[in-house]
Design a protein around this motif. Structure first.
Motif, PDB file in Angstrom:
ATOM      1  N   LEU A   1       0.834  -1.203   0.000  1.00  0.00           N
ATOM      2  CA  LEU A   1       0.000   0.000   0.000  1.00  0.00           C
ATOM      3  C   LEU A   1       0.872   1.256   0.000  1.00  0.00           C
ATOM      4  O   LEU A   1       0.570   2.228  -0.697  1.00  0.00           O
ATOM      5  CB  LEU A   1      -0.918  -0.010   1.230  1.00  0.00           C
ATOM      6  N   GLY A   2       1.955   1.211   0.764  1.00  0.00           N
ATOM      7  CA  GLY A   2       2.856   2.375   0.787  1.00  0.00           C
ATOM      8  C   GLY A   2       3.361   2.722  -0.602  1.00  0.00           C
ATOM      9  O   GLY A   2       3.386   3.896  -0.993  1.00  0.00           O
ATOM     10  N   GLU A   3       3.752   1.699  -1.357  1.00  0.00           N
ATOM     11  CA  GLU A   3       4.250   1.950  -2.718  1.00  0.00           C
ATOM     12  C   GLU A   3       3.118   2.439  -3.622  1.00  0.00           C
ATOM     13  O   GLU A   3       3.320   3.319  -4.468  1.00  0.00           O
ATOM     14  CB  GLU A   3       4.858   0.669  -3.282  1.00  0.00           C
ATOM     15  N   GLN A   4       1.929   1.857  -3.455  1.00  0.00           N
ATOM     16  CA  GLN A   4       0.787   2.286  -4.277  1.00  0.00           C
ATOM     17  C   GLN A   4       0.473   3.758  -4.024  1.00  0.00           C
ATOM     18  O   GLN A   4       0.196   4.520  -4.955  1.00  0.00           O
ATOM     19  CB  GLN A   4      -0.443   1.438  -3.959  1.00  0.00           C
ATOM     20  N   ILE A   5       0.522   4.148  -2.749  1.00  0.00           N
ATOM     21  CA  ILE A   5       0.226   5.558  -2.415  1.00  0.00           C
ATOM     22  C   ILE A   5       1.306   6.465  -3.000  1.00  0.00           C
ATOM     23  O   ILE A   5       1.006   7.511  -3.580  1.00  0.00           O
ATOM     24  CB  ILE A   5       0.097   5.725  -0.883  1.00  0.00           C
ATOM     25  N   GLN A   6       2.578   6.053  -2.879  1.00  0.00           N
ATOM     26  CA  GLN A   6       3.648   6.886  -3.434  1.00  0.00           C
ATOM     27  C   GLN A   6       3.517   7.019  -4.963  1.00  0.00           C
ATOM     28  O   GLN A   6       3.730   8.101  -5.511  1.00  0.00           O
ATOM     29  CB  GLN A   6       5.020   6.322  -3.061  1.00  0.00           C
ATOM     30  N   ARG A   7       3.134   5.932  -5.629  1.00  0.00           N
ATOM     31  CA  ARG A   7       2.960   6.005  -7.091  1.00  0.00           C
ATOM     32  C   ARG A   7       1.778   6.904  -7.458  1.00  0.00           C
ATOM     33  O   ARG A   7       1.827   7.644  -8.440  1.00  0.00           O
ATOM     34  CB  ARG A   7       2.712   4.605  -7.676  1.00  0.00           C
ATOM     35  N   ALA A   8       0.724   6.860  -6.644  1.00  0.00           N
ATOM     36  CA  ALA A   8      -0.470   7.685  -6.929  1.00  0.00           C
ATOM     37  C   ALA A   8      -0.218   9.160  -6.636  1.00  0.00           C
ATOM     38  O   ALA A   8      -0.919  10.028  -7.174  1.00  0.00           O
ATOM     39  CB  ALA A   8      -1.648   7.179  -6.093  1.00  0.00           C
ATOM     40  N   LEU A   9       0.797   9.434  -5.786  1.00  0.00           N
ATOM     41  CA  LEU A   9       1.085  10.814  -5.371  1.00  0.00           C
ATOM     42  C   LEU A   9       2.559  11.135  -5.645  1.00  0.00           C
ATOM     43  O   LEU A   9       3.361  11.278  -4.707  1.00  0.00           O
ATOM     44  CB  LEU A   9       0.796  10.990  -3.877  1.00  0.00           C
ATOM     45  N   PRO A  10       2.954  11.241  -6.901  1.00  0.00           N
ATOM     46  CA  PRO A  10       4.378  11.427  -7.207  1.00  0.00           C
ATOM     47  C   PRO A  10       4.958  12.732  -6.661  1.00  0.00           C
ATOM     48  O   PRO A  10       6.173  12.837  -6.481  1.00  0.00           O
ATOM     49  CB  PRO A  10       4.416  11.398  -8.746  1.00  0.00           C
TER      50      PRO A  10
ATOM     51  N   ASP B   1      11.574   0.642  25.560  1.00  0.00           N
ATOM     52  CA  ASP B   1      12.740  -0.010  24.952  1.00  0.00           C
ATOM     53  C   ASP B   1      12.296  -0.957  23.832  1.00  0.00           C
ATOM     54  O   ASP B   1      12.345  -2.179  23.978  1.00  0.00           O
ATOM     55  CB  ASP B   1      13.521  -0.773  26.038  1.00  0.00           C
ATOM     56  N   HIS B   2      11.834  -0.410  22.737  1.00  0.00           N
ATOM     57  CA  HIS B   2      11.460  -1.214  21.571  1.00  0.00           C
ATOM     58  C   HIS B   2      11.577  -0.357  20.311  1.00  0.00           C
ATOM     59  O   HIS B   2      11.936   0.824  20.394  1.00  0.00           O
ATOM     60  CB  HIS B   2      10.078  -1.867  21.733  1.00  0.00           C
ATOM     61  N   THR B   3      11.307  -0.966  19.141  1.00  0.00           N
ATOM     62  CA  THR B   3      11.752  -0.361  17.886  1.00  0.00           C
ATOM     63  C   THR B   3      10.597   0.102  17.002  1.00  0.00           C
ATOM     64  O   THR B   3       9.607  -0.619  16.833  1.00  0.00           O
ATOM     65  CB  THR B   3      12.595  -1.402  17.103  1.00  0.00           C
ATOM     66  N   MET B   4      10.769   1.274  16.440  1.00  0.00           N
ATOM     67  CA  MET B   4       9.833   1.800  15.434  1.00  0.00           C
ATOM     68  C   MET B   4      10.563   1.840  14.080  1.00  0.00           C
ATOM     69  O   MET B   4      11.763   2.141  14.025  1.00  0.00           O
ATOM     70  CB  MET B   4       9.405   3.212  15.849  1.00  0.00           C
ATOM     71  N   PHE B   5       9.843   1.515  13.017  1.00  0.00           N
ATOM     72  CA  PHE B   5      10.441   1.514  11.679  1.00  0.00           C
ATOM     73  C   PHE B   5       9.895   2.663  10.830  1.00  0.00           C
ATOM     74  O   PHE B   5       8.718   3.041  10.959  1.00  0.00           O
ATOM     75  CB  PHE B   5      10.117   0.197  10.957  1.00  0.00           C
ATOM     76  N   VAL B   6      10.735   3.182   9.934  1.00  0.00           N
ATOM     77  CA  VAL B   6      10.270   4.130   8.915  1.00  0.00           C
ATOM     78  C   VAL B   6      10.830   3.671   7.568  1.00  0.00           C
ATOM     79  O   VAL B   6      11.891   3.051   7.504  1.00  0.00           O
ATOM     80  CB  VAL B   6      10.720   5.592   9.198  1.00  0.00           C
ATOM     81  N   ALA B   7      10.096   3.980   6.488  1.00  0.00           N
ATOM     82  CA  ALA B   7      10.584   3.662   5.138  1.00  0.00           C
ATOM     83  C   ALA B   7      10.030   4.705   4.173  1.00  0.00           C
ATOM     84  O   ALA B   7       8.942   5.245   4.381  1.00  0.00           O
ATOM     85  CB  ALA B   7      10.127   2.268   4.706  1.00  0.00           C
ATOM     86  N   GLY B   8      10.797   4.986   3.126  1.00  0.00           N
ATOM     87  CA  GLY B   8      10.345   5.957   2.125  1.00  0.00           C
ATOM     88  C   GLY B   8      11.511   6.439   1.288  1.00  0.00           C
ATOM     89  O   GLY B   8      12.671   6.158   1.601  1.00  0.00           O
ATOM     90  N   GLN B   9      11.183   7.190   0.237  1.00  0.00           N
ATOM     91  CA  GLN B   9      12.200   7.596  -0.724  1.00  0.00           C
ATOM     92  C   GLN B   9      12.946   8.867  -0.314  1.00  0.00           C
ATOM     93  O   GLN B   9      14.035   9.122  -0.801  1.00  0.00           O
ATOM     94  CB  GLN B   9      11.551   7.852  -2.095  1.00  0.00           C
TER      95      GLN B   9
ATOM     96  N   ASP C   1      14.192   2.361   1.325  1.00  0.00           N
ATOM     97  CA  ASP C   1      13.175   2.808   0.369  1.00  0.00           C
ATOM     98  C   ASP C   1      11.796   2.236   0.685  1.00  0.00           C
ATOM     99  O   ASP C   1      11.667   1.288   1.459  1.00  0.00           O
ATOM    100  CB  ASP C   1      13.587   2.411  -1.049  1.00  0.00           C
ATOM    101  N   MET C   2      10.808   2.749  -0.016  1.00  0.00           N
ATOM    102  CA  MET C   2       9.418   2.368   0.259  1.00  0.00           C
ATOM    103  C   MET C   2       9.140   0.890   0.018  1.00  0.00           C
ATOM    104  O   MET C   2       8.159   0.345   0.539  1.00  0.00           O
ATOM    105  CB  MET C   2       8.479   3.241  -0.582  1.00  0.00           C
TER     106      MET C   2
END
Ligand code: NAP
Length: 236
Positions: free
Chosen positions: A135-144, A170-178, A203-204
């Motif tokens: 879904l993250g990639e789909q949203i990024q493609r829809a919103l260039p 004491d635990h981990t959060m993730f982020v991803a994106g271009q 990357d995403m």
């Protein structure tokens, strides 16, 4: 900061309340503000109607998705995963040039499909997109023209805005994106929420793993007992 939260569900409410508490200028997006405020019954996840919740959090404006996004510097997507791409693409102009944090899971709730994994709400949802896309990639493609960052999705909604409530934080959060600057904006927000271990997955494309973790999250939750709170940590 002027922050728009697009969505009125349980996850969105956690962010709305926390952002207001932190002193941000928060505006909430919904399909039809009047219709949302007129609801009298709980939503699918048994959250009370938004108007009732708002009565306990007065002064937070509600607008259409587009109007909320238009005036914001930072936008958080809390629209139901199955409908997010269409709803966000319809307001692409209002999101152009902005950072959009996406925490939606591409869940498909279809009670007509039998699955051998009953949940407290009936059936276990399937992922409408996985493995070779997300879904993250789909949203990024829809919103260039928008800088999309996937985040939050691997931790429980209440934990995302209050990490210290589990294991002292004491635990981990993730982020991803271009976009590196957009990821820094999200990292700063997460730091203000109390996160100290924020892992940039790159990357995403990493959103595939983040979203597919949803089933593992469910499995751990059921094993611990529904309603037990837990976090995930990358030990290294
Ligand atoms: N820890 C986490 O990161 C976390 C936690 C919880 C949920 N999630 C995921 O995040 C997403 C949002 O979850 P949530 O619990 O906050 O809310 P939700 O109940 O999944 O979604 C509610 C929002 O989706 C909108 N919506 C529903 N159908 C729509 C349609 N056909 N067109 C446009 N908008 C539509 C609703 O609009 P209205 O306001 O107009 O009703 C509402 O704002 C989901 O994908 C969920 O799986 C992630």
């Amino acid at each position: 900061m002027k922050i728009a939260v697009l969505g009125t569900g349980g996850g969105a409410r956690c962010h709305i309340a926390k952002l207001a508490e932190l002193g941000h200028d928060v505006i909430v997006g919904t399909r039809d503000p009047e219709a949302t405020l007129a609801r009298t019954g709980p939503d699918m996840m048994q959250n009370p109607p938004y108007g009732q919740w708002l009565a306990d959090h007065p002064g937070i404006p509600l607008a259409t998705f587009g109007d909320a996004a238009a005036g914001a510097e930072l936008v958080i997507n809390g629209i139901d995963g199955h409908n997010a791409v269409r709803a966000l693409a319809a307001i692409a102009g209002d999101l152009a040039g902005k950072t959009l944090i996406d925490y939606a899971v591409p869940y498909l709730y279809n009670p007509d499909i039998e699955r051998p994994w009953p949940t407290p709400w009936g059936v276990n949802p399937i992922l409408g997109v996985c493995d070779s896309d997300s879904l993250g990639e789909q949203i990024q493609r829809a919103l260039p023209d928008t800088k999309v960052v996937k985040a939050f999705v691997t931790q429980e909604q209440a934990t995302v805005v209050d990490p210290r409530s589990i294991g002292g934080g004491d635990h981990t959060m993730f982020v991803a994106g271009q976009d590196a600057d957009a990821k820094q904006t999200v990292t700063d927000l997460l730091t203000s929420y109390g996160w100290t271990d924020i892992l940039d997955l790159g990357d995403m494309v990493a959103a595939r793993g983040m979203e597919m973790y949803a089933h593992m999250h469910g499995a751990i939750g059921f094993a611990l007992g529904f309603g037990t709170h837990f976090g995930v940590k990358v030990v290294r």
